[in-house]
Structures are given as structure tokens and as C-alpha cells.
Design a protein around this motif. Structure first.
Motif, mmCIF file in Angstrom:
data_model
loop_
_atom_site.group_PDB
_atom_site.id
_atom_site.type_symbol
_atom_site.label_atom_id
_atom_site.label_comp_id
_atom_site.label_asym_id
_atom_site.label_seq_id
_atom_site.Cartn_x
_atom_site.Cartn_y
_atom_site.Cartn_z
ATOM 1 N N ARG A 15 -1.500 3.964 -4.169
ATOM 2 C CA ARG A 15 -2.698 4.424 -4.892
ATOM 3 C C ARG A 15 -2.478 5.797 -5.533
ATOM 4 O O ARG A 15 -3.240 6.200 -6.424
ATOM 5 C CB ARG A 15 -3.901 4.475 -3.951
ATOM 6 C CG ARG A 15 -3.807 5.508 -2.833
ATOM 7 C CD ARG A 15 -5.081 5.566 -2.018
ATOM 8 N NE ARG A 15 -5.000 6.560 -0.952
ATOM 9 C CZ ARG A 15 -4.527 6.319 0.260
ATOM 10 N NH1 ARG A 15 -4.105 5.093 0.567
ATOM 11 N NH2 ARG A 15 -4.480 7.286 1.160
ATOM 12 N N GLN A 52 2.252 6.652 -1.167
ATOM 13 C CA GLN A 52 1.113 5.754 -1.206
ATOM 14 C C GLN A 52 0.972 5.179 -2.618
ATOM 15 O O GLN A 52 0.976 5.929 -3.604
ATOM 16 C CB GLN A 52 -0.177 6.493 -0.821
ATOM 17 C CG GLN A 52 -0.207 6.973 0.628
ATOM 18 C CD GLN A 52 -0.124 5.818 1.602
ATOM 19 O OE1 GLN A 52 -0.899 4.867 1.532
ATOM 20 N NE2 GLN A 52 0.831 5.904 2.534
ATOM 21 N N THR A 94 0.829 -1.204 0.000
ATOM 22 C CA THR A 94 0.000 0.000 0.000
ATOM 23 C C THR A 94 0.865 1.256 0.000
ATOM 24 O O THR A 94 0.363 2.347 -0.264
ATOM 25 C CB THR A 94 -0.938 0.030 1.224
ATOM 26 O OG1 THR A 94 -0.151 -0.041 2.413
ATOM 27 C CG2 THR A 94 -1.899 -1.151 1.188
#
Length: 254
Positions: free
Chosen positions: A160, A158, A144
Motif C-alpha cells: 500500500r 508494504q 500485502t
């Protein structure tokens, strides 16, 4: 009754595991114990595949993964090992759990609970009723966040927030959704292994792309696809004709 095969080259460890299984549930039947790759391949050629396999990874004649290369295994596998170096390899086979030695009743019970949870994924002939890859996606621990070095600073990013990974002659760089660029030392294959394939797609040799960064895909020459991202890119991103259909299925969420 659940028939179990134990693949273990240490006789004492195999006996201890057998005792633990019988204590946990007397309907767990150890159908066989083998201690090498050669014995395992021979056992599978002569016996009906068990409901479950407990397998050590480092055997006297090599790594147990060779067994899966030499014969088609239809059973889920719980790997037991003193090392955690082979976790990725384990889940590329029929691995459903990974127990670090020393083996204890508590560890075995937890692994068996996972086995019971996914029994419905397997039909009697070993064919997955639901894609096993979908199950692995649920239990595999994808990264993550990652750490990047910038001069004297170590910066957490991060995953994402990463728009794409890009490979060129100097190595791999990442570009975030806010257009920040960083160099990382991992190879593209290593990176691809720790990314959720529902989120990132290997468009070609140079690019691993976050779905969130894709603005659109355009039809291109010879049934290829040309991708437009929401951030600047170092070169045109082209998805080959061979991968175009798979990419569109992925983009659609399939």
C-alpha cells in the motif's frame, strides 16, 4: 440435487472423491467421471453442464486448463491437485476453490461450503448474476508486502506504500509514496498478478500505479490522459485513448 462432474485421471482418486461426496450429502450426484481432456471436451458437447466440477489439473494428456480453452464451461470448478503451482491459472478460469491432495472429507466439505456461499452468483444458464471477478477479488490472496534487496539488507515494503512500479530497459523499479526507490526482479506481468486491481492500475506498458498516488488526470492530445502523481516520475505517464474510459471508471471506484 446437485449434479457433479469429476475430471480425474486416477481411477482410485475418482472413486474416493465420489465416496466422500456421497457421505457428506446424499443429494450430491456424480453425473459423470472423465479422465482426460479429450473425454471432458466430448462430455461437455453431449451433456448438460453440471452444477459443479471437481477437476484434477495434471491429466494424462495435458493440463485441464486446455478444456476451458476448447469449450465454454458454465459451471464453477473446485480444483484438486498435488501441486500448488497452478493457483493463478485456476482462478483465471471458473475456479472457486483449490484442494491440495491427498483429498480428505474435511477439505471437500470446506470447498463445498464455499460453493454454497456463491451459488447466488450464478443463474440457471450459468451467467453470473454478479461479476465473478468481484467474487474472485474477495477470495484471492493479494500480496500485502514484498521483500526488496539493498546491498546486504533485505527490506520489507508494504504494498500500500508503493506509489508505482516502473519498467525500463534495466528492469522493474518501485517508487514508494515517500519517494524511496528500489529494484525488484519480478516481471510486470508477475507483479500485476499479485496486486489488487482495485488499488493498482496498469496505465501502460511501463507503469503500474497506486490509486493513492494519483493527484489528477488531464485531458491530453487525441483523447488520451496525462497523469500527475504525488511523487516524481521518470517519464510522462500517458493513458491511451483505448484505455482512457476504463481508467476513469477505475479511478472512480467502478
Amino acid at each position: 440435487m446437485t449434479n457433479i462432474l469429476i475430471i480425474e485421471d486416477e481411477a482410485k482418486a475418482a472413486r474416493e472423491l465420489s465416496k466422500i461426496l456421497y457421505v457428506i450429502d446424499d443429494t450430491l450426484n456424480v453425473a459423470g467421471t472423465v479422465d482426460s481432456i479429450e473425454q471432458a471436451v466430448e462430455w461437455f458437447s453431449k451433456n448438460e453442464h453440471p452444477d459443479l466440477i471437481f477437476s484434477d489439473i495434471q491429466l494424462a494428456d495435458g493440463l485441464c486448463f486446455e478444456i476451458f480453452e476448447r469449450t465454454e464451461i458454465k459451471s464453477p470448478v473446485i480444483f484438486c491437485t498435488a501441486f500448488d503451482d497452478y493457483m493463478m491459472n485456476a482462478f483465471e478460469t471458473n475456479g472457486i476453490s483449490y484442494i491440495l491432495k491427498p483429498i480428505s472429507r474435511q477439505k471437500v466439505e470446506k470447498a463445498l461450503e464455499k460453493f454454497e456461499l456463491i451459488k447466488s452468483l450464478y443463474s440457471k444458464d450459468g451467467t453470473a448474476q454478479t461479476k465473478i471477478s468481484d467474487f474472485y477479488r474477495q477470495i484471492k490472496n493479494y500480496k500485502t508486502a514484498l521483500l526488496v534487496n539493498q546491498k546486504e539488507k533485505i527490506i520489507p515494503i508494504q504494498v500500500r506504500e508503493i506509489a508505482f512500479y516502473y519498467l525500463d530497459k534495466s528492469g522493474v523499479t518501485i517508487t514508494t509514496l515517500s519517494n524511496q526507490k528500489y529494484f525488484i526482479s519480478s516481471s510486470m506481468d508477475e507483479i500485476e498478478n499479485f496486486l489488487d486491481p482495485q488499488v493498482f492500475y496498469r496505465a501502460n506498458r511501463q507503469f503500474l500505479i497506486n490509486r493513492a498516488a494519483i493527484v489528477n488526470a488531464e485531458r491530453y492530445f487525441a483523447r488520451k490522459l496525462l497523469l500527475k502523481l504525488c511523487v516524481s516520475i521518470p517519464e510522462t505517464i500517458i493513458v491511451s485513448k483505448a484505455k482512457a474510459s476504463d481508467f476513469l471508471h477505475w479511478l472512480e471506484g467502478n
